[in-house]
Scaffold this active site. Structure first.
Site, PDB file in Angstrom:
ATOM      1  N   SER A  21       0.804  -1.221   0.000  1.00 16.75           N
ATOM      2  CA  SER A  21       0.000   0.000   0.000  1.00 16.75           C
ATOM      3  C   SER A  21       0.835   1.268   0.000  1.00 16.75           C
ATOM      4  O   SER A  21       0.364   2.326  -0.416  1.00 16.75           O
ATOM      5  CB  SER A  21      -0.938   0.006   1.210  1.00 16.75           C
ATOM      6  OG  SER A  21      -0.196  -0.082   2.415  1.00 16.75           O
TER       7      SER A  21
ATOM      8  N   GLY B  85      -1.884  -4.599   1.174  1.00 19.14           N
ATOM      9  CA  GLY B  85      -1.888  -5.843   1.932  1.00 19.14           C
ATOM     10  C   GLY B  85      -0.843  -6.845   1.508  1.00 19.14           C
ATOM     11  O   GLY B  85      -0.751  -7.929   2.093  1.00 19.14           O
TER      12      GLY B  85
ATOM     13  N   ASN C 117       4.661  -5.504   5.829  1.00 22.09           N
ATOM     14  CA  ASN C 117       3.550  -6.313   6.345  1.00 22.09           C
ATOM     15  C   ASN C 117       4.038  -7.595   7.014  1.00 22.09           C
ATOM     16  O   ASN C 117       3.410  -8.099   7.941  1.00 22.09           O
ATOM     17  CB  ASN C 117       2.573  -6.643   5.216  1.00 22.09           C
ATOM     18  CG  ASN C 117       1.775  -5.431   4.784  1.00 22.09           C
ATOM     19  OD1 ASN C 117       1.508  -4.549   5.586  1.00 22.09           O
ATOM     20  ND2 ASN C 117       1.405  -5.376   3.513  1.00 22.09           N
TER      21      ASN C 117
ATOM     22  N   ASP D 137      -4.309   7.379   9.902  1.00 24.38           N
ATOM     23  CA  ASP D 137      -3.889   6.081  10.445  1.00 24.38           C
ATOM     24  C   ASP D 137      -2.473   6.123  11.001  1.00 24.38           C
ATOM     25  O   ASP D 137      -2.037   5.186  11.664  1.00 24.38           O
ATOM     26  CB  ASP D 137      -4.024   4.971   9.407  1.00 24.38           C
ATOM     27  CG  ASP D 137      -3.141   5.176   8.172  1.00 24.38           C
ATOM     28  OD1 ASP D 137      -2.280   6.081   8.177  1.00 24.38           O
ATOM     29  OD2 ASP D 137      -3.323   4.424   7.198  1.00 24.38           O
TER      30      ASP D 137
ATOM     31  N   HIS E 109       0.321   5.716   6.632  1.00 22.25           N
ATOM     32  CA  HIS E 109       0.452   6.036   5.213  1.00 22.25           C
ATOM     33  C   HIS E 109       0.663   7.531   5.013  1.00 22.25           C
ATOM     34  O   HIS E 109      -0.062   8.348   5.584  1.00 22.25           O
ATOM     35  CB  HIS E 109      -0.785   5.565   4.454  1.00 22.25           C
ATOM     36  CG  HIS E 109      -0.961   4.088   4.488  1.00 22.25           C
ATOM     37  ND1 HIS E 109      -1.674   3.446   5.470  1.00 22.25           N
ATOM     38  CD2 HIS E 109      -0.491   3.123   3.667  1.00 22.25           C
ATOM     39  CE1 HIS E 109      -1.650   2.137   5.254  1.00 22.25           C
ATOM     40  NE2 HIS E 109      -0.932   1.914   4.165  1.00 22.25           N
TER      41      HIS E 109
END
Length: 230
Positions: free
Chosen positions: A55, A92, A120, A203, A206
């Site tokens: 992402s 993801g 991730n 968040d 990002h």
């Protein structure tokens, strides 16, 4: 250091999630679709720079035009470089899923391959050796597909809640692989952005559009040594 610690603290809250599993963001699927819709005719006249990541590459939460691959395209165009940038970021994505997807992505000719994966894995506590092996397999596949493809590896860091040893070993994955494979390294993709609330979305993970401008400089500082004018 204070900003990085703040970033790590925020990031640790998201251990149960991947870097891009929040629904409803503008560009969650767009980058992969863009990669898919690039035809041979569209890129035939230009060398291709392919950004392969999660992402952070996809530009989750923003318009695709605000993500760093698009900003790199603008930089290349403004400086007279004849390259076509393909954003193959997928929200993801882990190193394992990236390894499974790499052959599909390499269906087109790629002159410069920028690999941005691993964050991730770290968030999920995947064993270091597994992450390292997957990244190595991706690099090997790219080299086997076309030995002339130039590879750039983007480094990443994770929060300290996984333990000092894991955090340190994770950070070292990227320079070790870069040295082993003789590829260029972006030391830390989010340098100057991580931990700064003014440069990150709500968040805390990002980058905002302004944050991506800094990420673009981090990428360009290495990429400019790779690209060539015809």
């Amino acid at each position: 250091m204070r900003n990085l610690m703040r970033y790590c603290a925020i990031l640790s809250i998201f251990l149960m999630f991947s870097c891009g599993e929040n629904a409803g963001k503008k560009s969650e699927e767009a980058p992969a679709e863009e990669a898919e819709t690039k035809t041979e005719a569209e890129v035939a006249e230009k060398d291709v720079i392919l950004f392969f990541g999660n992402s952070l590459t996809a530009g989750m939460g923003l318009e695709p035009s605000e993500a760093f691959p698009a900003l790199i395209q603008n930089r290349l165009d403004s400086l007279g470089y004849d390259y076509e940038v393909v954003n193959a970021g997928l929200s993801g994505e882990t190193t394992a899923s990236g390894k499974n997807r790499i052959n599909w992505v390499l269906n087109q000719d790629v002159d410069v391959f920028v690999l941005e994966l691993g964050a991730n894995d770290g968030l999920r506590g995947i064993p270091i050796e597994e992450t390292k092996r997957n990244l190595q397999d991706i690099i090997t596949t790219v080299k086997e597909e076309n030995p002339d493809t130039k590879i750039v590896l983007a480094g990443m860091q994770i929060p300290p809640n996984m333990g000092e040893e894991y955090t340190s070993e994770f950070r070292n994955i990227f320079p070790e692989l870069a040295e082993k494979n003789d590829v260029k390294l972006i030391p830390f993709l989010l340098e100057g952005v991580a931990g700064d609330p003014e440069l990150n979305q709500q968040d805390g993970i990002h980058p905002t559009a302004d944050g991506y401008k800094i990420v673009t400089e981090n990428v360009w500082s290495v990429l400019e040594e790779v690209v060539e004018k015809k």
